[in-house]
Design a protein around this motif. Sequence first.
Motif, short mmCIF file in Angstrom:
data_model
loop_
_atom_site.label_atom_id
_atom_site.label_comp_id
_atom_site.label_asym_id
_atom_site.label_seq_id
_atom_site.Cartn_x
_atom_site.Cartn_y
_atom_site.Cartn_z
N ASN A 1 0.85 -1.19 0.00
CA ASN A 1 0.00 0.00 0.00
C ASN A 1 0.88 1.25 0.00
O ASN A 1 1.47 1.59 1.03
N PRO A 2 1.00 1.93 -1.13
CA PRO A 2 1.93 3.08 -1.21
C PRO A 2 1.51 4.25 -0.32
O PRO A 2 2.36 4.98 0.18
N LEU A 3 0.22 4.43 -0.10
CA LEU A 3 -0.23 5.53 0.76
C LEU A 3 0.18 5.28 2.20
O LEU A 3 0.65 6.18 2.90
N LEU A 4 0.01 4.05 2.64
CA LEU A 4 0.45 3.69 3.99
C LEU A 4 1.96 3.86 4.12
O LEU A 4 2.46 4.36 5.14
N ALA A 5 2.69 3.46 3.08
CA ALA A 5 4.15 3.58 3.10
C ALA A 5 4.57 5.04 3.22
O ALA A 5 5.48 5.37 4.00
N ARG A 6 3.93 5.93 2.47
CA ARG A 6 4.28 7.35 2.55
C ARG A 6 3.95 7.93 3.92
O ARG A 6 4.69 8.75 4.46
N THR A 7 2.83 7.51 4.48
CA THR A 7 2.44 8.01 5.80
C THR A 7 3.42 7.55 6.87
O THR A 7 3.86 8.33 7.72
N MET A 8 3.79 6.27 6.81
CA MET A 8 4.73 5.74 7.80
C MET A 8 6.12 6.32 7.64
O MET A 8 6.86 6.46 8.62
N GLU A 9 6.48 6.69 6.41
CA GLU A 9 7.79 7.27 6.18
C GLU A 9 7.98 8.55 6.99
O GLU A 9 9.08 8.85 7.44
N GLN A 10 6.90 9.29 7.17
CA GLN A 10 6.98 10.53 7.93
C GLN A 10 7.27 10.27 9.41
O GLN A 10 7.77 11.15 10.11
N LEU A 11 6.92 9.08 9.89
CA LEU A 11 7.14 8.75 11.30
C LEU A 11 8.44 8.02 11.56
O LEU A 11 8.92 7.97 12.68
N SER A 12 9.01 7.43 10.50
CA SER A 12 10.09 6.46 10.67
C SER A 12 11.27 6.99 11.45
O SER A 12 11.75 6.35 12.40
N TRP A 13 11.76 8.18 11.11
CA TRP A 13 12.97 8.68 11.77
C TRP A 13 12.68 9.15 13.19
O TRP A 13 13.52 9.02 14.08
N GLN A 14 11.47 9.67 13.42
CA GLN A 14 11.11 10.03 14.80
C GLN A 14 11.03 8.78 15.67
O GLN A 14 11.43 8.78 16.83
N LEU A 15 10.51 7.69 15.09
CA LEU A 15 10.46 6.43 15.83
C LEU A 15 11.86 5.90 16.11
O LEU A 15 12.15 5.44 17.21
N GLN A 16 12.73 5.98 15.11
CA GLN A 16 14.10 5.49 15.32
C GLN A 16 14.81 6.31 16.38
O GLN A 16 15.55 5.77 17.21
N LEU A 17 14.58 7.62 16.38
CA LEU A 17 15.15 8.48 17.42
C LEU A 17 14.63 8.05 18.79
O LEU A 17 15.40 7.90 19.75
N LEU A 18 13.33 7.81 18.87
CA LEU A 18 12.73 7.40 20.14
C LEU A 18 13.26 6.04 20.59
O LEU A 18 13.62 5.86 21.76
N PHE A 19 13.32 5.07 19.66
CA PHE A 19 13.81 3.74 20.02
C PHE A 19 15.25 3.81 20.53
O PHE A 19 15.64 3.04 21.42
N GLY A 20 16.03 4.72 19.97
CA GLY A 20 17.43 4.81 20.34
C GLY A 20 17.65 5.42 21.71
O GLY A 20 18.75 5.36 22.26
N MET A 21 16.60 5.99 22.29
CA MET A 21 16.72 6.66 23.58
C MET A 21 16.46 5.74 24.75
O MET A 21 16.59 6.14 25.90
N ARG A 22 16.05 4.49 24.45
CA ARG A 22 15.87 3.54 25.55
C ARG A 22 16.28 2.15 25.07
O ARG A 22 16.25 1.85 23.90
N LYS A 23 16.69 1.35 26.00
CA LYS A 23 17.15 -0.01 25.69
C LYS A 23 15.95 -0.88 25.33
O LYS A 23 14.92 -0.82 25.98
N GLU A 24 16.12 -1.68 24.28
CA GLU A 24 15.05 -2.58 23.85
C GLU A 24 15.01 -3.81 24.76
O GLU A 24 15.94 -4.62 24.76
N PRO A 25 13.95 -3.98 25.55
CA PRO A 25 13.87 -5.16 26.43
C PRO A 25 13.78 -6.44 25.61
O PRO A 25 13.24 -6.46 24.51
N ALA A 26 14.27 -7.53 26.19
CA ALA A 26 14.27 -8.81 25.49
C ALA A 26 12.86 -9.26 25.14
O ALA A 26 12.63 -9.84 24.07
N HIS A 27 11.89 -8.97 26.00
CA HIS A 27 10.52 -9.44 25.72
C HIS A 27 9.94 -8.74 24.49
O HIS A 27 9.08 -9.29 23.80
N MET A 28 10.42 -7.53 24.19
CA MET A 28 9.92 -6.83 23.02
C MET A 28 10.55 -7.38 21.74
O MET A 28 9.91 -7.42 20.69
N ARG A 29 11.78 -7.87 21.86
CA ARG A 29 12.37 -8.57 20.72
C ARG A 29 11.59 -9.85 20.44
O ARG A 29 11.34 -10.21 19.29
N ALA A 30 11.17 -10.52 21.51
CA ALA A 30 10.38 -11.74 21.35
C ALA A 30 9.02 -11.43 20.72
O ALA A 30 8.48 -12.23 19.94
#
Length: 236
Positions: free
Chosen positions: A167-196
């Motif tokens: 779905n290209p519309l969904l892809a374009r919408t998510m693209e706007q969030l991607s780097w903010q999400l990556q910034l947020l993810f990088g600010m806290r350690k990923e717990p093992a249960h979330m990897r699971a």
Amino acid sequence: MDSSKDHGRTFPEGSGAEAPERISLSVRARDAVRQRIVDGRYPQGARLVEREVAEELRMSRVPVREALRALVTEGLLELLPHSGVRVRRLERVDVEHLYEVWEPLAVQASRLAARRVARAVPGELSPLTSLQASLDRAERAAGDGDGAREVAAHTAFHEDIVALTGNPLLARTMEQLSWQLQLLFGMRKEPAHMRAQHEVMFRHIAQGDEEAAAASTLLHVRDSRAVAIRALFQDT
């Protein structure tokens, strides 16, 4: 989608169109500054001086200026009251707003990805290859203690789910969030249960089970929000 692409068009001299070389430099500058923000080399609240960034990247100031403007639009930088920019400092309300938007999109992406897998023609190239590769990279990075690489792999996993929807519309919408999400993810350690949880999401998508994929994604996003709020704002 990168709006800087000119799709092969040529422009007459004096038309006001940007030269491809300058566009390329601007994109390179944007990518370099963005990566420095995400990996913490440019910390939250840091003021970025156009001249200093240009010197660091060994570029002229024009493409750097364009890159900084683009990153303001992406939400990674913010304009200062009088002049210049600084790295955006994520407040609690910013995190809440980000998850309010990401949650329904992520859930729908998993549902649509599972639907596409269920409808795939038997024997065709597996559409799950990229998803599995992202999980494998995340696992290796976690084992190596490489947090930045793990964050990139987890972000790629969510992006790959969106790509799988077709779905290209969904892809374009998510693209706007991607780097903010990556910034947020990088600010806290990923717990093992979330990897699971990623593994569970993958399994349901691979089985073509739309509702199970959606439910596991909803659980994951809400856990991610709780982890982020607790880690960033010391909530108990």
